[in-house]
Design an enzyme around this catalytic site. Structure first.
Site, short mmCIF file in Angstrom:
data_model
loop_
_atom_site.label_atom_id
_atom_site.label_comp_id
_atom_site.label_asym_id
_atom_site.label_seq_id
_atom_site.Cartn_x
_atom_site.Cartn_y
_atom_site.Cartn_z
N GLY A 42 0.82 -1.20 0.00
CA GLY A 42 0.00 0.00 0.00
C GLY A 42 0.85 1.25 0.00
O GLY A 42 1.96 1.28 0.54
N HIS A 63 3.64 4.77 2.77
CA HIS A 63 4.82 4.39 3.56
C HIS A 63 6.10 4.92 2.94
O HIS A 63 7.19 4.43 3.24
CB HIS A 63 4.92 2.87 3.66
CG HIS A 63 3.69 2.21 4.22
ND1 HIS A 63 3.16 2.55 5.44
CD2 HIS A 63 2.88 1.25 3.70
CE1 HIS A 63 2.08 1.80 5.66
NE2 HIS A 63 1.89 1.02 4.62
N HIS A 104 -0.07 0.84 9.85
CA HIS A 104 -1.36 1.30 9.33
C HIS A 104 -2.24 1.85 10.46
O HIS A 104 -3.42 2.10 10.26
CB HIS A 104 -2.12 0.14 8.66
CG HIS A 104 -1.32 -0.56 7.61
ND1 HIS A 104 -0.64 -1.72 7.86
CD2 HIS A 104 -1.10 -0.26 6.32
CE1 HIS A 104 -0.02 -2.11 6.76
NE2 HIS A 104 -0.29 -1.23 5.81
#
Length: 333
Positions: free
Chosen positions: A53, A56, A219
């Protein structure tokens, strides 16, 4: 919410476009959201792919280039890339020597990379070996994982395995290096604030200004416990002690000590934290062979940091010191 963006739905593609413009040595496929080193596929070389995802950064697209990754695949914010993206990257970096996937242990990432490897093998015959990172000692299972989360050791594995691949190691040899790094690395994090996903427009979780979350996930997943905000010296002990309790880091050739910023904590604070961590390690009899300090695997705008320790030997130190040339990590060139 105050962020530098146009529309939340476009933030990933527009960020990748900017990355490509800022670093013309990369090749960016905006349609599939893939970042390639410009010379991929490199003839005769095992290719290295990672991804996950977005949110980051510089992980993973910022670590594409000589001495590190051949390609990185970007999902939506905090969401795994889909198999089609990973298949596309895998086919485009394979030179015939095979491809290693470095996969953080999150359910979506593991499932989608596994599907992609099967599809790529069936369609093109490319040989893929996947290695999962699971270095977080904070919790055994979380909202996103079965087993430990893959966090800071992923950066170290991408660098060290990238050097091994560039040095000409074969497919199994490169995969074994990733496994060696993962097996000898442990991580722990602390959050001082929540983060805000652009599409949500509000903090992911509520963390009062007087508290901090020990063992947070990248997250925003809950950690071990919520405690009152403490001085940096005490936070360093809270990070180091559970890592040392999980694996013996004394003796041998020392460790790589990686103090990582989660996005909103400035280097002023991160270097202060490194000093406190170094003091705790010295007292525990752990020798630091190499260090890395900075925001390398972030969680959008979260304040806080994580600590990763990697037990090293001559081989790992040599591969760590090898030249690397990426937007996010660069030395020896």
């Amino acid at each position: 919410m105050k962020k530098l963006l146009n529309a939340p739905s476009d933030i990933v593609v527009e960020s990748l476009r900017g990355l490509g413009l800022a670093h013309p040595e990369l090749r960016v496929d905006l349609n599939h959201r893939i970042v390639y080193r410009s010379d991929a596929p490199v003839p005769g070389k095992v290719a290295l792919i990672s991804g996950g995802g977005s949110g980051h950064e510089p992980l993973h697209g910022g670590f594409v280039g000589p001495g590190m990754l051949d390609a990185a695949v970007a999902g939506e914010v905090f969401t795994s890339p889909v198999p089609d993206q990973i298949v596309e990257a895998t086919k485009n970096v394979d030179s015939g020597a095979g491809v290693v996937h470095i996969v953080k242990n999150y359910t979506g990432d593991v499932m989608n990379f596994e599907m992609a490897a099967e599809i790529a093998a069936a369609e093109t015959g490319v040989e893929v070996v996947a290695v999962v990172t699971d270095d977080d000692v904070a919790v055994q299972d979380s909202l996103y994982t079965a087993g430990r989360r893959g966090v800071g050791v992923t950066v170290l594995a991408e660098k060290i395995a990238g050097a091994a691949a560039d040095a000409g190691r074969d497919l199994n040899g490169v995969a074994d290096i990733v496994r060696k790094v993962n097996e000898n690395g442990r991580s722990m994090g602390v959050a001082l604030t929540s983060c805000t996903v652009p599409a949500a427009g509000k903090p992911t979780f509520d963390l009062p200004g007087t508290d901090m979350e020990i063992g947070i996930g990248i997250h925003g997943e809950p950690g071990r416990r919520r405690v009152p905000l403490a001085p940096a010296k005490e936070i360093a002990e809270m990070l180091v002690e559970p890592i040392l309790a999980d694996l013996d880091f004394t003796g041998g050739d020392g460790v790589i000590a990686f103090v990582n910023g989660l996005g909103a904590s400035p280097l002023l604070e991160l270097y202060l934290m490194y000093g406190e961590v170094a003091a705790v390690l010295e007292k525990a009899g752990v020798r630091v062979a190499r260090s890395l300090v900075g925001p390398y695997i972030t969680s959008l705008d979260m304040a806080g940091c994580s600590l990763t320790l990697l037990k090293v030997d001559d081989e790992l130190v040599r591969l760590w010191d090898a030249p690397v040339r990426t937007p996010g990590l660069r030395w020896g060139v």
